[in-house]
Design a protein around this motif. Structure first.
Motif, PDB file in Angstrom:
ATOM      1  N   ALA A 136       0.879  -1.161   0.113  1.00 23.39           N
ATOM      2  CA  ALA A 136       0.049  -0.138  -0.059  1.00 23.39           C
ATOM      3  C   ALA A 136       0.905   1.301   0.150  1.00 23.39           C
ATOM      4  N   LEU A 137       0.353   2.313  -0.684  1.00 24.60           N
ATOM      5  CA  LEU A 137       0.939   3.477  -0.502  1.00 24.60           C
ATOM      6  C   LEU A 137       0.918   4.134   0.811  1.00 24.60           C
ATOM      7  N   THR A 138       1.799   4.540   1.290  1.00 24.40           N
ATOM      8  CA  THR A 138       2.127   5.103   2.641  1.00 24.40           C
ATOM      9  C   THR A 138       2.273   6.560   2.959  1.00 24.40           C
ATOM     10  N   ILE A 139       2.083   6.876   4.200  1.00 23.36           N
ATOM     11  CA  ILE A 139       2.511   8.442   4.348  1.00 23.36           C
ATOM     12  C   ILE A 139       4.272   8.565   4.341  1.00 23.36           C
ATOM     13  N   ASP A 140       4.965   7.488   4.522  1.00 26.91           N
ATOM     14  CA  ASP A 140       6.357   7.534   4.329  1.00 26.91           C
ATOM     15  C   ASP A 140       6.651   7.641   2.692  1.00 26.91           C
ATOM     16  N   ASP A 141       5.805   7.016   2.059  1.00 29.22           N
ATOM     17  CA  ASP A 141       6.206   7.190   0.421  1.00 29.22           C
ATOM     18  C   ASP A 141       5.929   8.513   0.072  1.00 29.22           C
ATOM     19  N   ILE A 142       4.778   9.022   0.652  1.00 29.29           N
ATOM     20  CA  ILE A 142       4.429  10.454   0.308  1.00 29.29           C
ATOM     21  C   ILE A 142       5.729  11.518   0.670  1.00 29.29           C
ATOM     22  N   ASP A 143       5.808  11.382   1.865  1.00 32.51           N
ATOM     23  CA  ASP A 143       6.888  12.115   2.482  1.00 32.51           C
ATOM     24  C   ASP A 143       8.300  11.983   1.582  1.00 32.51           C
ATOM     25  N   ARG A 144       8.621  10.841   1.320  1.00 30.52           N
ATOM     26  CA  ARG A 144       9.958  10.428   0.641  1.00 30.52           C
ATOM     27  C   ARG A 144       9.645  11.106  -0.904  1.00 30.52           C
ATOM     28  N   TRP A 145       8.677  11.004  -1.524  1.00 25.69           N
ATOM     29  CA  TRP A 145       8.546  11.777  -2.761  1.00 25.69           C
ATOM     30  C   TRP A 145       8.517  13.536  -2.575  1.00 25.69           C
ATOM     31  N   GLN A 146       8.103  13.819  -1.423  1.00 25.94           N
ATOM     32  CA  GLN A 146       8.234  15.439  -1.281  1.00 25.94           C
ATOM     33  C   GLN A 146       9.728  15.751  -0.688  1.00 25.94           C
ATOM     34  N   ALA A 192      -2.747   7.289   4.802  1.00 27.19           N
ATOM     35  CA  ALA A 192      -2.146   7.985   3.317  1.00 27.19           C
ATOM     36  C   ALA A 192      -3.150   8.876   2.901  1.00 27.19           C
ATOM     37  N   ALA A 193      -4.320   8.303   2.476  1.00 30.62           N
ATOM     38  CA  ALA A 193      -5.611   8.742   1.657  1.00 30.62           C
ATOM     39  C   ALA A 193      -5.934  10.022   2.347  1.00 30.62           C
ATOM     40  N   ALA A 194      -5.988  10.077   3.591  1.00 24.23           N
ATOM     41  CA  ALA A 194      -6.285  11.127   4.577  1.00 24.23           C
ATOM     42  C   ALA A 194      -5.333  12.258   4.615  1.00 24.23           C
ATOM     43  N   TYR A 195      -4.370  11.767   4.565  1.00 24.55           N
ATOM     44  CA  TYR A 195      -3.084  12.463   4.497  1.00 24.55           C
ATOM     45  C   TYR A 195      -3.023  13.293   3.090  1.00 24.55           C
ATOM     46  N   LEU A 196      -3.312  12.808   2.017  1.00 26.72           N
ATOM     47  CA  LEU A 196      -3.493  13.542   1.029  1.00 26.72           C
ATOM     48  C   LEU A 196      -4.448  14.629   0.833  1.00 26.72           C
ATOM     49  N   VAL A 197      -5.438  14.218   1.310  1.00 27.19           N
ATOM     50  CA  VAL A 197      -6.733  14.953   1.243  1.00 27.19           C
ATOM     51  C   VAL A 197      -6.337  16.369   2.342  1.00 27.19           C
ATOM     52  N   GLU A 198      -5.923  15.826   3.586  1.00 28.10           N
ATOM     53  CA  GLU A 198      -6.125  16.807   4.468  1.00 28.10           C
ATOM     54  C   GLU A 198      -4.628  17.560   4.359  1.00 28.10           C
ATOM     55  N   ARG A 199      -3.635  17.010   4.159  1.00 30.40           N
ATOM     56  CA  ARG A 199      -2.463  18.000   4.369  1.00 30.40           C
ATOM     57  C   ARG A 199      -1.983  18.452   2.874  1.00 30.40           C
ATOM     58  N   CYS A 200      -2.348  17.563   2.004  1.00 32.50           N
ATOM     59  CA  CYS A 200      -1.602  18.074   0.668  1.00 32.50           C
ATOM     60  C   CYS A 200      -2.777  18.687  -0.174  1.00 32.50           C
ATOM     61  N   GLY A 201      -3.831  18.564   0.080  1.00 36.24           N
ATOM     62  CA  GLY A 201      -5.129  19.512  -0.531  1.00 36.24           C
ATOM     63  C   GLY A 201      -5.379  19.010  -1.983  1.00 36.24           C
ATOM     64  N   VAL A 202      -5.357  17.700  -2.263  1.00 35.59           N
ATOM     65  CA  VAL A 202      -5.351  16.999  -3.809  1.00 35.59           C
ATOM     66  C   VAL A 202      -6.935  17.287  -4.095  1.00 35.59           C
ATOM     67  N   VAL A 203      -7.044  17.353  -5.454  1.00 35.13           N
ATOM     68  CA  VAL A 203      -8.505  17.193  -6.110  1.00 35.13           C
ATOM     69  C   VAL A 203      -8.770  15.993  -6.238  1.00 35.13           C
TER      70      VAL A 203
END
Length: 271
Positions: A136-146, A192-203
Motif C-alpha cells: 500500500a502507498l503510505t505516508i512515508d512514501d508521500i513524504d519521501r516523494w516530497q 495516506a489517503a487522508a493525508y493526501l486530502v487533509e495535508r496536501c489538498g489534492v483534488v
C-alpha cells in the motif's frame, strides 16, 4: 450505461442465431482483435495516454460483467455505423465520484470541471509491489516523494504507480484471487489517503489497480477518506511508468451523466 432495453437487445441479438447476430459476433471479434492491452510507451509530442482501451478483455471487479459492444447499424444499410454499448459505470479506466461511496455525495454531473485539470504527481511503489501484492502507498512514501521533488502542489492529482498493469493482459493475474476467492492487489493505505486530502489538498487520487484501497480491504478506508472529502478517484490508470514523477499536467475526461457514481474516462498527461 445503456438504457435497459438496449442492453436487453444486445444480449438477445448475441443469443439469437440470426444474420444480425452473426454480424455482431464478427464485429465483436474484430474489435477485440484491434484492442491490445495498453503498454507503457514514451510520450509523443508531450501527450501521454493514461487510459486502457475499453474492451471485453479488460479485467473487471469480481462479479461485475465485462464491457460489451454490439453493432446495431452498418454503413451498407443506411450509411452510418453505430454500436450499442453495455457496461457498469466502474469499468476500465474510470472515475469514482464521491457518490460512489457517500450517500448524497457529488455525482459525475456536478464534479467541478476545474478539478479535472491538475498538476500530476506520480508516486512509485512498484519495487515493493512486485514483492508484495498487498503493498500500500503510505505516508512515508508521500513524504519521501516530497523530500525528492518538493512539496506536492496544491490542488494536485496524485497517482500511485504500482506496476500492476504488467498483468493487464491476463485477467486472472490482474485480479490475483487466492484459494478463498479473495483478490490481492496494491492500493492506498487509509491514513495516506487522508493525508493526501487533509495535508496536501489534492483534488483527486488515482491508481493503476482496480481499487483505491488494496484489494483485500474490507472497510474501504481509502475510498472513504478520498470520496468522503468530496474528492474524486480514478482507477485502472495506464502508462504511469512512462509519466514523470512531477512537472506534468493531468486532464481527466470525466463522464457527465445525471446521477452517475462514476464512469469510464479518457485520461491524458501533458508532459
Amino acid at each position: 450505461m445503456c438504457a435497459p432495453r438496449i442492453v436487453e437487445l444486445a444480449h438477445e441479438n448475441a443469443a439469437r442465431p440470426s444474420r444480425r447476430a452473426l454480424f455482431a459476433a464478427a464485429g465483436l471479434t474484430a474489435l477485440a482483435a484491434a484492442a491490445p492491452p495498453a503498454r507503457a510507451v514514451p510520450p509523443s509530442g508531450g501527450v501521454l495516454d493514461l487510459t486502457h482501451t475499453l474492451s471485453s478483455r479488460l479485467p473487471t471487479w469480481p462479479g461485475n460483467p465485462p464491457f460489451t459492444t454490439t453493432p446495431v447499424a452498418w454503413h451498407a444499410l443506411g450509411g452510418f455505423g453505430q454500436n450499442a454499448l453495455a457496461f457498469w459505470e466502474h469499468s476500465g479506466t474510470h472515475l469514482d465520484a464521491p457518490a460512489h461511496r457517500v450517500p448524497g455525495g457529488a455525482t459525475t454531473d456536478v464534479v467541478e470541471v476545474t478539478d479535472l485539470v491538475a498538476p500530476l504527481v506520480v508516486i512509485d511503489i512498484s519495487a515493493r509491489a512486485e514483492r508484495d501484492a498487498d503493498a500500500a502507498l503510505t505516508i512515508d512514501d508521500i513524504d519521501r516523494w516530497q523530500s525528492e521533488h518538493g512539496r506536492i502542489p496544491e490542488r494536485a492529482f496524485v497517482a500511485m504507480y504500482s506496476g500492476w498493469e504488467r498483468h493487464i493482459g491476463d485477467a486472472a493475474a490482474f485480479l490475483n484471487l487466492d484459494s478463498h476467492g479473495a483478490p490481492h492487489a496494491p492500493g492506498i493505505a487509509p491514513d495516506a489517503a487522508a493525508y493526501l486530502v487533509e495535508r496536501c489538498g489534492v483534488v483527486g487520487v488515482g491508481v493503476d489497480t482496480l481499487s483505491l484501497d488494496h484489494a483485500l480491504s474490507r472497510d474501504h478506508g481509502a475510498h472513504s477518506a478520498i470520496l468522503g472529502a468530496g474528492r474524486y478517484g480514478v482507477e485502472m490508470l495506464a502508462n504511469l511508468g512512462a509519466a514523470p514523477a512531477s512537472g506534468a499536467t493531468v486532464v481527466v475526461g470525466a463522464p457527465k451523466h445525471l446521477g452517475g457514481t462514476g464512469g469510464p474516462c479518457r485520461v491524458i498527461a501533458l508532459t
